[in-house]
Write a protein that holds these residues in place. Structure first.
Motif, PDB file in Angstrom:
ATOM      1  N   LYS A  10       0.866  -1.201   0.000  1.00  0.00           N
ATOM      2  CA  LYS A  10       0.000   0.000   0.000  1.00  0.00           C
ATOM      3  C   LYS A  10       0.892   1.237   0.000  1.00  0.00           C
ATOM      4  N   HIS A  91      -8.374  -3.051  -6.915  1.00  0.00           N
ATOM      5  CA  HIS A  91      -8.369  -3.150  -5.446  1.00  0.00           C
ATOM      6  C   HIS A  91      -9.438  -2.206  -4.890  1.00  0.00           C
ATOM      7  N   GLU A 139     -11.680  -9.829  -1.454  1.00  0.00           N
ATOM      8  CA  GLU A 139     -11.369  -9.001  -0.278  1.00  0.00           C
ATOM      9  C   GLU A 139     -12.598  -8.210   0.143  1.00  0.00           C
ATOM     10  N   GLY A 145      -7.755  -3.982   6.615  1.00  0.00           N
ATOM     11  CA  GLY A 145      -7.073  -3.155   7.609  1.00  0.00           C
ATOM     12  C   GLY A 145      -7.453  -3.490   9.044  1.00  0.00           C
ATOM     13  N   GLY A 179      -7.342  -8.537   6.626  1.00  0.00           N
ATOM     14  CA  GLY A 179      -7.077  -8.929   8.012  1.00  0.00           C
ATOM     15  C   GLY A 179      -6.219 -10.173   8.195  1.00  0.00           C
ATOM     16  N   GLY A 200      -1.920  -7.082   3.696  1.00  0.00           N
ATOM     17  CA  GLY A 200      -1.640  -5.647   3.716  1.00  0.00           C
ATOM     18  C   GLY A 200      -0.842  -5.236   4.938  1.00  0.00           C
ATOM     19  N   HIS A 201      -1.531  -4.699   5.947  1.00  0.00           N
ATOM     20  CA  HIS A 201      -0.829  -4.028   7.053  1.00  0.00           C
ATOM     21  C   HIS A 201       0.010  -4.943   7.947  1.00  0.00           C
TER      22      HIS A 201
HETATM   23  O1  G3P Z   1      -4.464  -6.077  -0.585  1.00  0.00           O
HETATM   24  C1  G3P Z   1      -4.449  -6.544   0.710  1.00  0.00           C
HETATM   25  C2  G3P Z   1      -5.474  -5.952   1.506  1.00  0.00           C
HETATM   26  O2  G3P Z   1      -6.317  -5.004   1.013  1.00  0.00           O
HETATM   27  C3  G3P Z   1      -5.727  -6.444   2.833  1.00  0.00           C
HETATM   28  O3  G3P Z   1      -5.234  -5.484   3.690  1.00  0.00           O
HETATM   29  O4  G3P Z   1      -4.349  -4.702   5.769  1.00  0.00           O
HETATM   30  O5  G3P Z   1      -6.415  -6.081   5.749  1.00  0.00           O
HETATM   31  O6  G3P Z   1      -4.227  -7.142   5.241  1.00  0.00           O
HETATM   32  P1  G3P Z   1      -5.055  -5.879   5.203  1.00  0.00           P
END
Ligand code: G3P
Length: 218
Positions: A10, A91, A139, A145, A179, A200-201
């Motif tokens: 990101k 996305h 997703e 997140g 997540g 992601g995070h």
């Molecule tokens: O592209 C991965 C994503 O959108 C998930 O983000 O931070 O929930 O792992 P996260």
């Protein structure tokens, strides 16, 4: 084919600019026999990371343009030239109108770039699967997140997504994301029929991202 782990950097503070390049370098020394790990760095660091780091690199976005007078666009042809191996498209944080998505997928296929199309509902999964990308990534927007993973919160949807995609485009594989933060999340995703996950995070925000990922992939 090994399960796929896409690390979406990101534009977090921890994964952008010099910090992003250093993070990519650290992650590239990870030992993973059982998985294919892909980095999706920030756009301004994409070229440097693709040249300096051994792991394959995907772009977080692309526009359906070649080389030419296209101010501010992410050219598919340029991505190919700098060694990028694939693109994440549509996305939740970078939605693309369907007609543009279709053109972009076609151009990526012409350039032999791997395509990962994101979708946040079963109807969207069905729609994008007809474009026959290599991967569709489910997703749910509301879980992105957060601390609750898609595998815990929506296991049935993952199973249905795999089924829908198999019918619409038998060669397309399903990934899931939102997540994802543990070995259990990853294991469950694979058990439910997904071919891998997009994270992601959890990695850039971990106290020790390399150790965190290494433990997840053991
Ligand atoms: O592209 C991965 C994503 O959108 C998930 O983000 O931070 O929930 O792992 P996260």
């Amino acid at each position: 084919m090994k399960p796929l782990i896409i690390l979406n950097f990101k534009v977090y503070e921890e994964s952008s600019g010099r910090r992003g390049v250093n993070l990519a370098r650290k992650l590239s020394s990870i030992r993973t026999k059982g998985y294919d790990v892909i980095l999706a760095p920030t756009l301004p660091t994409l070229s440097e990371i693709s040249h300096k780091v051994k792991l394959p690199v995907f772009s977080q976005h692309a526009d359906p343009v070649g080389l030419g007078a296209h101010t501010g666009q992410v050219s598919v042809d340029e991505l190919k030239k700098i060694g990028v191996r694939g693109v994440i498209l549509n996305h939740s944080e970078r939605k693309i109108p369907f007609s543009t998505l279709k053109k972009t997928v076609e151009l990526c296929k012409k350039n032999r770039l791997v395509t990962v199309i994101c979708a946040s509902s079963l109807s969207e999964i069905r729609k994008v699967a007809h474009l026959q990308p290599q991967y569709v990534c489910y997703e749910p927007k509301e879980l992105i997140g957060g601390k609750v993973s898609v595998t815990e919160a929506r296991p049935n949807i993952i199973v249905k997504a795999v089924d829908i995609v198999r019918q619409a485009s038998p060669r397309t594989l399903v990934l899931c994301g939102a997540g994802i933060h543990s070995k259990a999340d990853l294991g469950l995703a694979l058990m439910l029929g997904a071919h891998g996950v997009m994270i992601g995070h959890a990695v850039p925000k971990a106290a020790n991202p390399k150790k965190f990922l290494q433990e997840m992939l053991l």
